[in-house]
Motif scaffolding. Structure first.
Motif, PDB file in Angstrom:
ATOM      1  N   MET A  75      16.419  78.581  37.744  1.00 58.90           N
ATOM      2  CA  MET A  75      17.726  79.692  37.963  1.00 58.90           C
ATOM      3  C   MET A  75      17.194  80.842  36.945  1.00 58.90           C
ATOM      4  O   MET A  75      17.056  80.402  35.787  1.00 58.90           O
ATOM      5  CB  MET A  75      18.932  79.094  37.612  1.00 58.90           C
ATOM      6  CG  MET A  75      19.936  79.944  37.782  1.00 58.90           C
ATOM      7  SD  MET A  75      21.537  79.496  37.587  1.00 58.90           S
ATOM      8  CE  MET A  75      22.004  79.021  36.124  1.00 58.90           C
ATOM      9  N   LEU A  76      17.326  81.988  37.399  1.00 59.06           N
ATOM     10  CA  LEU A  76      17.111  83.021  36.327  1.00 59.06           C
ATOM     11  C   LEU A  76      18.414  83.877  36.180  1.00 59.06           C
ATOM     12  O   LEU A  76      19.392  84.215  37.015  1.00 59.06           O
ATOM     13  CB  LEU A  76      16.104  84.018  37.098  1.00 59.06           C
ATOM     14  CG  LEU A  76      15.846  85.495  36.439  1.00 59.06           C
ATOM     15  CD1 LEU A  76      14.865  85.025  35.262  1.00 59.06           C
ATOM     16  CD2 LEU A  76      14.996  86.346  37.549  1.00 59.06           C
ATOM     17  N   THR A  77      18.973  83.992  34.792  1.00 59.36           N
ATOM     18  CA  THR A  77      19.997  84.718  34.375  1.00 59.36           C
ATOM     19  C   THR A  77      19.460  86.020  33.488  1.00 59.36           C
ATOM     20  O   THR A  77      18.478  85.640  32.628  1.00 59.36           O
ATOM     21  CB  THR A  77      20.704  83.574  33.647  1.00 59.36           C
ATOM     22  OG1 THR A  77      21.118  82.709  34.447  1.00 59.36           O
ATOM     23  CG2 THR A  77      22.012  84.327  33.057  1.00 59.36           C
ATOM     24  N   THR A  78      20.213  87.027  33.682  1.00 58.99           N
ATOM     25  CA  THR A  78      19.595  88.052  32.684  1.00 58.99           C
ATOM     26  C   THR A  78      20.930  88.067  31.709  1.00 58.99           C
ATOM     27  O   THR A  78      22.085  88.287  32.135  1.00 58.99           O
ATOM     28  CB  THR A  78      19.916  89.227  33.765  1.00 58.99           C
ATOM     29  OG1 THR A  78      18.754  89.288  34.923  1.00 58.99           O
ATOM     30  CG2 THR A  78      19.449  90.469  32.928  1.00 58.99           C
ATOM     31  N   VAL A  79      20.583  88.160  30.635  1.00 56.68           N
ATOM     32  CA  VAL A  79      21.563  88.379  29.428  1.00 56.68           C
ATOM     33  C   VAL A  79      21.185  89.806  28.833  1.00 56.68           C
ATOM     34  O   VAL A  79      19.853  89.844  28.393  1.00 56.68           O
ATOM     35  CB  VAL A  79      21.245  87.096  28.563  1.00 56.68           C
ATOM     36  CG1 VAL A  79      22.145  87.489  27.367  1.00 56.68           C
ATOM     37  CG2 VAL A  79      21.396  85.888  29.015  1.00 56.68           C
ATOM     38  N   LYS A  80      22.113  90.696  28.610  1.00 59.26           N
ATOM     39  CA  LYS A  80      21.931  91.877  27.977  1.00 59.26           C
ATOM     40  C   LYS A  80      22.255  91.496  26.475  1.00 59.26           C
ATOM     41  O   LYS A  80      23.137  90.828  26.088  1.00 59.26           O
ATOM     42  CB  LYS A  80      23.062  92.824  28.453  1.00 59.26           C
ATOM     43  CG  LYS A  80      22.570  94.299  27.831  1.00 59.26           C
ATOM     44  CD  LYS A  80      23.688  95.270  28.362  1.00 59.26           C
ATOM     45  CE  LYS A  80      22.980  96.426  29.102  1.00 59.26           C
ATOM     46  NZ  LYS A  80      23.857  97.493  29.773  1.00 59.26           N
ATOM     47  N   VAL A 106      27.722  83.984  26.210  1.00 59.06           N
ATOM     48  CA  VAL A 106      26.689  83.538  27.227  1.00 59.06           C
ATOM     49  C   VAL A 106      27.048  81.982  27.128  1.00 59.06           C
ATOM     50  O   VAL A 106      26.908  81.550  26.125  1.00 59.06           O
ATOM     51  CB  VAL A 106      25.341  83.519  26.893  1.00 59.06           C
ATOM     52  CG1 VAL A 106      24.274  83.095  27.914  1.00 59.06           C
ATOM     53  CG2 VAL A 106      25.053  85.153  26.794  1.00 59.06           C
ATOM     54  N   ASP A 107      27.178  81.164  28.091  1.00 61.44           N
ATOM     55  CA  ASP A 107      27.330  79.809  27.966  1.00 61.44           C
ATOM     56  C   ASP A 107      25.922  78.893  28.199  1.00 61.44           C
ATOM     57  O   ASP A 107      25.584  78.662  29.356  1.00 61.44           O
ATOM     58  CB  ASP A 107      28.468  79.486  29.204  1.00 61.44           C
ATOM     59  CG  ASP A 107      28.732  77.901  29.110  1.00 61.44           C
ATOM     60  OD1 ASP A 107      28.713  77.398  28.219  1.00 61.44           O
ATOM     61  OD2 ASP A 107      29.005  77.375  30.487  1.00 61.44           O
ATOM     62  N   VAL A 108      25.500  78.791  27.005  1.00 59.98           N
ATOM     63  CA  VAL A 108      24.286  78.044  26.977  1.00 59.98           C
ATOM     64  C   VAL A 108      24.282  77.123  25.707  1.00 59.98           C
ATOM     65  O   VAL A 108      25.238  77.375  24.813  1.00 59.98           O
ATOM     66  CB  VAL A 108      22.998  78.847  26.637  1.00 59.98           C
ATOM     67  CG1 VAL A 108      22.841  79.739  28.021  1.00 59.98           C
ATOM     68  CG2 VAL A 108      23.025  79.760  25.654  1.00 59.98           C
ATOM     69  N   PHE A 161      14.376  80.086  25.303  1.00 56.56           N
ATOM     70  CA  PHE A 161      14.263  80.919  26.061  1.00 56.56           C
ATOM     71  C   PHE A 161      12.885  81.563  26.067  1.00 56.56           C
ATOM     72  O   PHE A 161      12.306  81.714  25.108  1.00 56.56           O
ATOM     73  CB  PHE A 161      15.442  82.143  25.933  1.00 56.56           C
ATOM     74  CG  PHE A 161      16.703  81.444  26.296  1.00 56.56           C
ATOM     75  CD1 PHE A 161      17.161  81.494  27.410  1.00 56.56           C
ATOM     76  CD2 PHE A 161      17.413  81.159  25.182  1.00 56.56           C
ATOM     77  CE1 PHE A 161      18.444  80.974  27.756  1.00 56.56           C
ATOM     78  CE2 PHE A 161      18.723  80.528  25.374  1.00 56.56           C
ATOM     79  CZ  PHE A 161      19.273  80.546  26.634  1.00 56.56           C
TER      80      PHE A 161
END
Length: 85
Positions: A1-6, A20-22, A28
């Motif tokens: 799954m690819l998630t973009t985080v600014k 961000v829920d990690v 990463f």
């Protein structure tokens, strides 16, 4: 799954702009795109916050008060006043 985080880089770490829920400690792979300009007022606030944080880390590494302070606090003191409310 690819998630973009600014996120922004604070000089030490990448800090997400929104939470961000990690899981802590997750590793990463980052792809850095053309940086956006941060508004000047926000940049100044972040710089001040970083300075405050660094100073707090330094303070926390030192014992702020000598043992004599605890000894003085353990003594009882009674203050008397003539003020009537």
């Amino acid at each position: 799954m690819l998630t973009t985080v600014k996120a922004y880089y604070d000089g030490t770490a990448f800090v997400p702009v929104i939470p961000v829920d990690v899981q802590e400690g997750t590793i990463f792979t980052l792809s850095v795109s053309q940086p956006e300009e941060m508004p000047l007022d926000k940049a100044k606030k972040l710089k001040a916050f970083k300075l405050i944080t660094e100073n707090l880390r330094k303070i926390n590494k030192e014992e702020p008060l000598p043992p004599l302070f605890d000894e003085i606090l353990s003594q009882r003191t009674k203050f008397e006043t003539d003020i009537t409310l």
